[in-house]
Motif scaffolding. Structure first.
Motif, PDB file in Angstrom:
ATOM      1  N   GLY A   1       9.049   1.210 -12.404  1.00 33.09           N
ATOM      2  CA  GLY A   1       8.469   0.440 -11.319  1.00 33.09           C
ATOM      3  C   GLY A   1       6.953   0.382 -11.384  1.00 33.09           C
ATOM      4  O   GLY A   1       6.337  -0.672 -11.182  1.00 33.09           O
ATOM      5  N   TRP A   2       6.315   1.531 -11.667  1.00 30.83           N
ATOM      6  CA  TRP A   2       4.846   1.577 -11.744  1.00 30.83           C
ATOM      7  C   TRP A   2       4.334   0.621 -12.824  1.00 30.83           C
ATOM      8  O   TRP A   2       3.410  -0.155 -12.609  1.00 30.83           O
ATOM      9  CB  TRP A   2       4.384   3.002 -12.035  1.00 30.83           C
ATOM     10  CG  TRP A   2       2.910   3.079 -12.325  1.00 30.83           C
ATOM     11  CD1 TRP A   2       2.302   2.833 -13.533  1.00 30.83           C
ATOM     12  CD2 TRP A   2       1.857   3.378 -11.404  1.00 30.83           C
ATOM     13  NE1 TRP A   2       0.945   2.962 -13.416  1.00 30.83           N
ATOM     14  CE2 TRP A   2       0.644   3.295 -12.118  1.00 30.83           C
ATOM     15  CE3 TRP A   2       1.825   3.715 -10.055  1.00 30.83           C
ATOM     16  CZ2 TRP A   2      -0.581   3.538 -11.526  1.00 30.83           C
ATOM     17  CZ3 TRP A   2       0.603   3.960  -9.449  1.00 30.83           C
ATOM     18  CH2 TRP A   2      -0.589   3.874 -10.176  1.00 30.83           C
ATOM     19  N   ASP A   3       4.936   0.691 -14.021  1.00 32.47           N
ATOM     20  CA  ASP A   3       4.481  -0.139 -15.134  1.00 32.47           C
ATOM     21  C   ASP A   3       4.677  -1.618 -14.828  1.00 32.47           C
ATOM     22  O   ASP A   3       3.849  -2.455 -15.212  1.00 32.47           O
ATOM     23  CB  ASP A   3       5.236   0.232 -16.410  1.00 32.47           C
ATOM     24  CG  ASP A   3       4.937   1.658 -16.862  1.00 32.47           C
ATOM     25  OD1 ASP A   3       3.803   2.124 -16.628  1.00 32.47           O
ATOM     26  OD2 ASP A   3       5.839   2.300 -17.434  1.00 32.47           O
ATOM     27  N   PHE A   4       5.770  -1.939 -14.164  1.00 29.14           N
ATOM     28  CA  PHE A   4       6.030  -3.338 -13.826  1.00 29.14           C
ATOM     29  C   PHE A   4       4.951  -3.885 -12.895  1.00 29.14           C
ATOM     30  O   PHE A   4       4.419  -4.973 -13.115  1.00 29.14           O
ATOM     31  CB  PHE A   4       7.407  -3.473 -13.173  1.00 29.14           C
ATOM     32  CG  PHE A   4       7.729  -4.868 -12.743  1.00 29.14           C
ATOM     33  CD1 PHE A   4       7.904  -5.869 -13.686  1.00 29.14           C
ATOM     34  CD2 PHE A   4       7.857  -5.177 -11.392  1.00 29.14           C
ATOM     35  CE1 PHE A   4       8.200  -7.170 -13.291  1.00 29.14           C
ATOM     36  CE2 PHE A   4       8.149  -6.471 -10.991  1.00 29.14           C
ATOM     37  CZ  PHE A   4       8.321  -7.468 -11.940  1.00 29.14           C
TER      38      PHE A   4
ATOM     39  N   MET B   1      -5.846   1.630 -10.837  1.00 29.00           N
ATOM     40  CA  MET B   1      -4.701   2.511 -10.595  1.00 29.00           C
ATOM     41  C   MET B   1      -4.526   2.766  -9.103  1.00 29.00           C
ATOM     42  O   MET B   1      -3.399   2.804  -8.595  1.00 29.00           O
ATOM     43  CB  MET B   1      -4.881   3.820 -11.358  1.00 29.00           C
ATOM     44  CG  MET B   1      -4.817   3.665 -12.868  1.00 29.00           C
ATOM     45  SD  MET B   1      -5.074   5.219 -13.759  1.00 29.00           S
ATOM     46  CE  MET B   1      -3.598   6.125 -13.320  1.00 29.00           C
ATOM     47  N   ARG B   2      -5.646   2.929  -8.399  1.00 30.82           N
ATOM     48  CA  ARG B   2      -5.560   3.098  -6.946  1.00 30.82           C
ATOM     49  C   ARG B   2      -4.980   1.842  -6.294  1.00 30.82           C
ATOM     50  O   ARG B   2      -4.222   1.931  -5.323  1.00 30.82           O
ATOM     51  CB  ARG B   2      -6.931   3.423  -6.357  1.00 30.82           C
ATOM     52  CG  ARG B   2      -7.415   4.841  -6.641  1.00 30.82           C
ATOM     53  CD  ARG B   2      -8.592   5.209  -5.751  1.00 30.82           C
ATOM     54  NE  ARG B   2      -9.759   4.365  -5.997  1.00 30.82           N
ATOM     55  CZ  ARG B   2     -10.717   4.636  -6.875  1.00 30.82           C
ATOM     56  NH1 ARG B   2     -10.639   5.750  -7.604  1.00 30.82           N
ATOM     57  NH2 ARG B   2     -11.742   3.838  -7.035  1.00 30.82           N
ATOM     58  N   GLU B   3      -5.333   0.674  -6.830  1.00 29.12           N
ATOM     59  CA  GLU B   3      -4.825  -0.583  -6.278  1.00 29.12           C
ATOM     60  C   GLU B   3      -3.317  -0.709  -6.472  1.00 29.12           C
ATOM     61  O   GLU B   3      -2.600  -1.146  -5.575  1.00 29.12           O
ATOM     62  CB  GLU B   3      -5.545  -1.770  -6.934  1.00 29.12           C
ATOM     63  CG  GLU B   3      -5.269  -3.109  -6.292  1.00 29.12           C
ATOM     64  CD  GLU B   3      -5.919  -3.267  -4.922  1.00 29.12           C
ATOM     65  OE1 GLU B   3      -5.597  -4.254  -4.237  1.00 29.12           O
ATOM     66  OE2 GLU B   3      -6.740  -2.410  -4.523  1.00 29.12           O
ATOM     67  N   VAL B   4      -2.836  -0.311  -7.642  1.00 26.97           N
ATOM     68  CA  VAL B   4      -1.395  -0.328  -7.881  1.00 26.97           C
ATOM     69  C   VAL B   4      -0.684   0.616  -6.914  1.00 26.97           C
ATOM     70  O   VAL B   4       0.346   0.271  -6.320  1.00 26.97           O
ATOM     71  CB  VAL B   4      -1.075   0.061  -9.341  1.00 26.97           C
ATOM     72  CG1 VAL B   4       0.431   0.270  -9.536  1.00 26.97           C
ATOM     73  CG2 VAL B   4      -1.585  -1.008 -10.300  1.00 26.97           C
ATOM     74  N   GLN B   5      -1.241   1.810  -6.717  1.00 21.31           N
ATOM     75  CA  GLN B   5      -0.630   2.759  -5.792  1.00 21.31           C
ATOM     76  C   GLN B   5      -0.655   2.227  -4.368  1.00 21.31           C
ATOM     77  O   GLN B   5       0.320   2.387  -3.624  1.00 21.31           O
ATOM     78  CB  GLN B   5      -1.348   4.104  -5.865  1.00 21.31           C
ATOM     79  CG  GLN B   5      -0.638   5.211  -5.085  1.00 21.31           C
ATOM     80  CD  GLN B   5       0.755   5.496  -5.619  1.00 21.31           C
ATOM     81  OE1 GLN B   5       0.933   5.750  -6.813  1.00 21.31           O
ATOM     82  NE2 GLN B   5       1.759   5.439  -4.748  1.00 21.31           N
TER      83      GLN B   5
ATOM     84  N   LEU C   1       6.943  -8.009  -4.679  1.00 18.78           N
ATOM     85  CA  LEU C   1       5.989  -8.216  -3.594  1.00 18.78           C
ATOM     86  C   LEU C   1       4.735  -7.369  -3.820  1.00 18.78           C
ATOM     87  O   LEU C   1       3.614  -7.828  -3.563  1.00 18.78           O
ATOM     88  CB  LEU C   1       6.632  -7.866  -2.256  1.00 18.78           C
ATOM     89  CG  LEU C   1       5.776  -8.073  -1.008  1.00 18.78           C
ATOM     90  CD1 LEU C   1       5.282  -9.512  -0.901  1.00 18.78           C
ATOM     91  CD2 LEU C   1       6.554  -7.684   0.241  1.00 18.78           C
ATOM     92  N   ALA C   2       4.914  -6.143  -4.326  1.00 17.14           N
ATOM     93  CA  ALA C   2       3.755  -5.309  -4.652  1.00 17.14           C
ATOM     94  C   ALA C   2       2.869  -6.000  -5.680  1.00 17.14           C
ATOM     95  O   ALA C   2       1.637  -5.988  -5.573  1.00 17.14           O
ATOM     96  CB  ALA C   2       4.215  -3.937  -5.165  1.00 17.14           C
ATOM     97  N   GLN C   3       3.487  -6.612  -6.703  1.00 16.73           N
ATOM     98  CA  GLN C   3       2.710  -7.388  -7.676  1.00 16.73           C
ATOM     99  C   GLN C   3       1.881  -8.468  -6.974  1.00 16.73           C
ATOM    100  O   GLN C   3       0.696  -8.641  -7.265  1.00 16.73           O
ATOM    101  CB  GLN C   3       3.638  -8.068  -8.680  1.00 16.73           C
ATOM    102  CG  GLN C   3       4.088  -7.219  -9.829  1.00 16.73           C
ATOM    103  CD  GLN C   3       4.725  -8.073 -10.926  1.00 16.73           C
ATOM    104  OE1 GLN C   3       5.123  -9.214 -10.704  1.00 16.73           O
ATOM    105  NE2 GLN C   3       4.834  -7.514 -12.114  1.00 16.73           N
ATOM    106  N   ALA C   4       2.526  -9.196  -6.069  1.00 18.38           N
ATOM    107  CA  ALA C   4       1.856 -10.316  -5.399  1.00 18.38           C
ATOM    108  C   ALA C   4       0.698  -9.846  -4.522  1.00 18.38           C
ATOM    109  O   ALA C   4      -0.226 -10.618  -4.245  1.00 18.38           O
ATOM    110  CB  ALA C   4       2.861 -11.101  -4.563  1.00 18.38           C
ATOM    111  N   LEU C   5       0.745  -8.581  -4.086  1.00 12.03           N
ATOM    112  CA  LEU C   5      -0.300  -8.063  -3.198  1.00 12.03           C
ATOM    113  C   LEU C   5      -1.494  -7.483  -3.941  1.00 12.03           C
ATOM    114  O   LEU C   5      -2.511  -7.175  -3.317  1.00 12.03           O
ATOM    115  CB  LEU C   5       0.289  -6.993  -2.273  1.00 12.03           C
ATOM    116  CG  LEU C   5       1.257  -7.492  -1.195  1.00 12.03           C
ATOM    117  CD1 LEU C   5       1.874  -6.311  -0.456  1.00 12.03           C
ATOM    118  CD2 LEU C   5       0.560  -8.422  -0.218  1.00 12.03           C
TER     119      LEU C   5
END
Length: 264
Positions: A91-94, A114-118, A147-151
């Protein structure tokens, strides 16, 4: 402030006007349900806003500037997502693969990225999916990661193209409530394309109905009427209200369910 403005926009493919002389404005912090029959222009409208499709004529303004490809103020969840489940990624890598505008490939991220992904994972309640392979999670869980990707980048306008496809009613409700919470918490404007109105009834501020090249934007009770939808579908339509649900009927056929059944 107007987040999105279309002025006399026309888009044609193979001589057919998918959008014909469309003019509308959407204000900041609005949650808009985008509906209409197959081929009615829902996906085309989103691609126009993203700068991926150039109108034949007319002007599109996004956050006060002309629509351009790669606008970091826009977040987008596309309709075509069939290959996601087969990816051999955690999930993280995606989610990280979409950092800096990259959809595929694993970029080397700095601490800020990395903080933004988290942050994106936490915002959609998907921190627990970070170490799990995509092939081992449910469709609803994958929607959280998309949705996380889109954000990423903390957009001001979020475009969601049919995020409820293939989800059962429980996960549909979960996804709708999640997006509404995010929209309210961050003041994001949301355009949420769907094949059916009822899952969105309790969350949308307005509905944008597309069909026959035309568009009508307004409150549900203003737009979801027999005369308006008959014009957009190009055939007689009845609107039936039963308790807290609305059914759009062509004779004995519920047209929104038919559109979904033949969706491509």
């Amino acid at each position: 402030m107007s987040v999105l403005s279309l002025s006399h926009v026309t888009v044609s493919f193979s001589g057919r006007a998918v959008l014909s002389d469309i003019s509308l404005e959407i204000g900041q912090g609005q949650f808009i349900g985008v509906l209409g029959p197959n081929g009615g222009g829902k996906s085309t409208l989103m691609r126009v806003i993203l700068g991926l499709v150039r109108p034949d004529c007319g002007a599109v303004q996004v956050l006060g500037a002309p629509a351009t490809r790669g606008n970091a103020a826009l977040g987008y969840l596309p309709q075509s997502r069939g290959a996601v489940a087969s990816l051999r990624l955690r999930g993280w890598d995606f989610v990280a693969s979409a950092s800096n505008g990259q959809r595929w490939g694993l970029p080397v991220l700095g601490k800020a990225a990395m903080r933004e992904v988290q942050w994106a994972l936490d915002t959609v309640g998907a921190a627990g999916l970070a170490q799990r392979p995509l092939a081992e999670i449910s469709g609803g869980e994958r929607q959280r990661l998309l949705l996380a990707q889109a954000l990423l980048g903390r957009p001001r306008l979020l475009l969601l193209d049919e995020p409820l496809i293939s989800l059962d009613p429980h996960y549909q409700r979960v996804v709708v409530e999640l997006i509404k919470r995010i929209q309210q918490e961050f003041g994001i404007t949301v355009l949420f394309s769907a094949h059916e109105l009822n899952p969105l009834l309790n969350v949308i501020d307005q509905v944008l109905y597309l069909g026959s090249g035309q568009a009508v934007l307004g409150k549900v009770d203003e737009v979801i009427t027999g005369p308006v939808l008959s014009r957009l579908y190009g055939s007689p339509i009845d609107v039936v209200r039963l308790k807290e649900r609305i059914f759009v009927m062509s004779g004995e056929v519920e047209v929104e369910k038919e559109a979904h059944a033949h969706h491509a």
